[in-house]
Scaffold this motif. Structure first.
Motif, PDB file in Angstrom:
ATOM      1  N   ALA A   1       0.832  -1.213   0.000  1.00  0.00           N
ATOM      2  CA  ALA A   1       0.000   0.000   0.000  1.00  0.00           C
ATOM      3  C   ALA A   1       0.861   1.255   0.000  1.00  0.00           C
ATOM      4  N   LEU A   2       1.937   1.248   0.786  1.00  0.00           N
ATOM      5  CA  LEU A   2       2.840   2.391   0.820  1.00  0.00           C
ATOM      6  C   LEU A   2       3.476   2.610  -0.547  1.00  0.00           C
ATOM      7  N   GLU A   3       3.905   1.550  -1.190  1.00  0.00           N
ATOM      8  CA  GLU A   3       4.525   1.678  -2.509  1.00  0.00           C
ATOM      9  C   GLU A   3       3.545   2.263  -3.526  1.00  0.00           C
ATOM     10  N   GLU A   4       2.305   1.804  -3.485  1.00  0.00           N
ATOM     11  CA  GLU A   4       1.317   2.335  -4.438  1.00  0.00           C
ATOM     12  C   GLU A   4       1.058   3.811  -4.186  1.00  0.00           C
ATOM     13  N   ALA A   5       1.017   4.208  -2.925  1.00  0.00           N
ATOM     14  CA  ALA A   5       0.846   5.634  -2.607  1.00  0.00           C
ATOM     15  C   ALA A   5       2.023   6.451  -3.133  1.00  0.00           C
ATOM     16  N   LEU A   6       3.224   5.913  -2.997  1.00  0.00           N
ATOM     17  CA  LEU A   6       4.411   6.624  -3.483  1.00  0.00           C
ATOM     18  C   LEU A   6       4.426   6.707  -5.006  1.00  0.00           C
ATOM     19  N   LEU A   7       3.902   5.683  -5.678  1.00  0.00           N
ATOM     20  CA  LEU A   7       3.799   5.736  -7.140  1.00  0.00           C
ATOM     21  C   LEU A   7       2.826   6.831  -7.573  1.00  0.00           C
ATOM     22  N   VAL A   8       1.716   6.977  -6.848  1.00  0.00           N
ATOM     23  CA  VAL A   8       0.781   8.057  -7.145  1.00  0.00           C
ATOM     24  C   VAL A   8       1.444   9.409  -6.893  1.00  0.00           C
ATOM     25  N   LYS A   9       2.226   9.486  -5.820  1.00  0.00           N
ATOM     26  CA  LYS A   9       2.964  10.720  -5.538  1.00  0.00           C
ATOM     27  C   LYS A   9       3.938  11.043  -6.665  1.00  0.00           C
ATOM     28  N   ASP A  10       4.671  10.040  -7.136  1.00  0.00           N
ATOM     29  CA  ASP A  10       5.629  10.264  -8.213  1.00  0.00           C
ATOM     30  C   ASP A  10       4.947  10.811  -9.462  1.00  0.00           C
ATOM     31  N   ALA A  11       3.706  10.359  -9.706  1.00  0.00           N
ATOM     32  CA  ALA A  11       3.000  10.752 -10.924  1.00  0.00           C
ATOM     33  C   ALA A  11       2.262  12.074 -10.793  1.00  0.00           C
ATOM     34  N   THR A  12       1.824  12.425  -9.572  1.00  0.00           N
ATOM     35  CA  THR A  12       0.947  13.588  -9.414  1.00  0.00           C
ATOM     36  C   THR A  12       1.472  14.645  -8.456  1.00  0.00           C
ATOM     37  N   GLY A  13       2.511  14.317  -7.676  1.00  0.00           N
ATOM     38  CA  GLY A  13       2.987  15.260  -6.668  1.00  0.00           C
ATOM     39  C   GLY A  13       2.159  15.249  -5.405  1.00  0.00           C
ATOM     40  N   ALA A  14       1.386  14.189  -5.182  1.00  0.00           N
ATOM     41  CA  ALA A  14       0.538  14.103  -3.994  1.00  0.00           C
ATOM     42  C   ALA A  14       1.376  14.046  -2.723  1.00  0.00           C
ATOM     43  N   GLU A  15       0.765  14.418  -1.620  1.00  0.00           N
ATOM     44  CA  GLU A  15       1.397  14.304  -0.306  1.00  0.00           C
ATOM     45  C   GLU A  15       1.057  12.945   0.282  1.00  0.00           C
ATOM     46  N   VAL A  16       2.060  12.240   0.791  1.00  0.00           N
ATOM     47  CA  VAL A  16       1.860  10.916   1.368  1.00  0.00           C
ATOM     48  C   VAL A  16       2.243  10.949   2.845  1.00  0.00           C
ATOM     49  N   VAL A  17       1.321  10.492   3.699  1.00  0.00           N
ATOM     50  CA  VAL A  17       1.556  10.436   5.142  1.00  0.00           C
ATOM     51  C   VAL A  17       1.289   9.017   5.614  1.00  0.00           C
ATOM     52  N   ALA A  18       2.271   8.410   6.275  1.00  0.00           N
ATOM     53  CA  ALA A  18       2.121   7.077   6.843  1.00  0.00           C
ATOM     54  C   ALA A  18       1.641   7.198   8.286  1.00  0.00           C
ATOM     55  N   VAL A  19       0.674   6.368   8.668  1.00  0.00           N
ATOM     56  CA  VAL A  19       0.086   6.442  10.006  1.00  0.00           C
ATOM     57  C   VAL A  19       0.052   5.037  10.606  1.00  0.00           C
TER      58      VAL A  19
END
Length: 254
Positions: A42-60
């Motif tokens: 799940a973390l990797e997929e979030a980071l892939l979305v970040k790489d593509a869109t510049g999204a902010e990713v926060v792990a909780v």
């Protein structure tokens, strides 16, 4: 877009697991805990979305999980923009969902991604429970998340290797089965740098008195139904022993 990855620490299954004296749980005192492998996806997929869109990713993660700080710092080392350790949650899935929902009520996210299941939660209940508490859309058994024109496009996998794509607006909760890429590696030096930088935040949530409604009366150790027999000697000797064993079992005839 703000993406929150809800993570969980689980016992390292390569270690010997012992039960508590009353046999209602596992003895956690000497166990090593690691990040749930589906949450790593799940973390990797979030980071892939970040790489593509510049999204902010926060792990909780929850403070009650042993070794959770290590997992959260590792998330930062891999590329997460921040990490939060929550106090006030519990260990069962209902209590976890309540704790994460309480945090997200204070710090809303456009997208929540969590592993579709965990070794001690094979029914995959966290994502739908969390979505229900937040009153948001939910898709599980997902194997890919992208963003198109502000909407999410998720690929959902079915048995037999079949899959289809769904388009849904945010906010939403995703239960991820597998990321599009192998989870990236974080060198120990980068993890130490994250620890020294002190990027880990702490937050207290009021999740209320949540209970699963289930009581574990007793756990049982797996029963040994067979054993492995090891043969020693050179190649010809071992081959002869194998043939003799097969003959004794009636698998081959003399």
């Amino acid at each position: 877009m703000r993406i929150v990855v809800a993570m969980k620490a689980v016992p390292d299954l390569v270690e010997e697991i012992e039960l508590t004296p009353d046999e209602t749980g596992i003895d956690r005192e000497y166990l090593k805990f690691v990040l749930n492998e589906w949450d790593d996806q799940a973390l990797e997929e979030a980071l892939l979305v970040k790489d593509a869109t510049g999204a902010e990713v926060v792990a909780v993660g929850l403070a009650d999980d042993p070794d959770m700080e290590q997992a959260l710092y590792t998330a930062i080392a891999k590329g997460a923009d921040g990490a939060v350790k929550l106090t006030g949650g519990g260990l069962d899935t209902h209590a976890r969902a309540a704790a994460f929902a309480a945090y997200l009520a204070q710090e809303p996210a456009d997208l929540v991604i969590t592993g579709v299941q965990a070794p001690d939660d094979l029914d995959g209940q966290l994502a739908p429970m969390l979505a229900a508490r937040l009153g948001q859309r939910h898709v599980s058994v997902v194997v890919g998340v992208t963003v198109q024109d502000g909407n999410l496009v998720v690929r959902q996998e079915f048995s037999g290797g079949r899959s289809h794509e769904l388009q849904l607006p945010t906010p939403a909760v995703i239960g991820l089965q597998a990321s599009r890429e192998t989870p990236r590696y974080a060198p120990i030096t980068r993890i130490r740098q994250a620890m020294q930088a002190g990027g880990l935040q702490e937050a207290t949530v009021d999740a209320g008195a949540e209970a699963s409604g289930l009581t574990v009366r007793r756990m049982y150790r797996p029963e040994a139904t067979g054993h492995a027999e090891m043969f020693s000697g050179d190649t010809e000797e071992v081959a002869g022993k194998i043939i003799e064993l097969l003959r004794e079992r009636g698998i081959v005839k003399a």
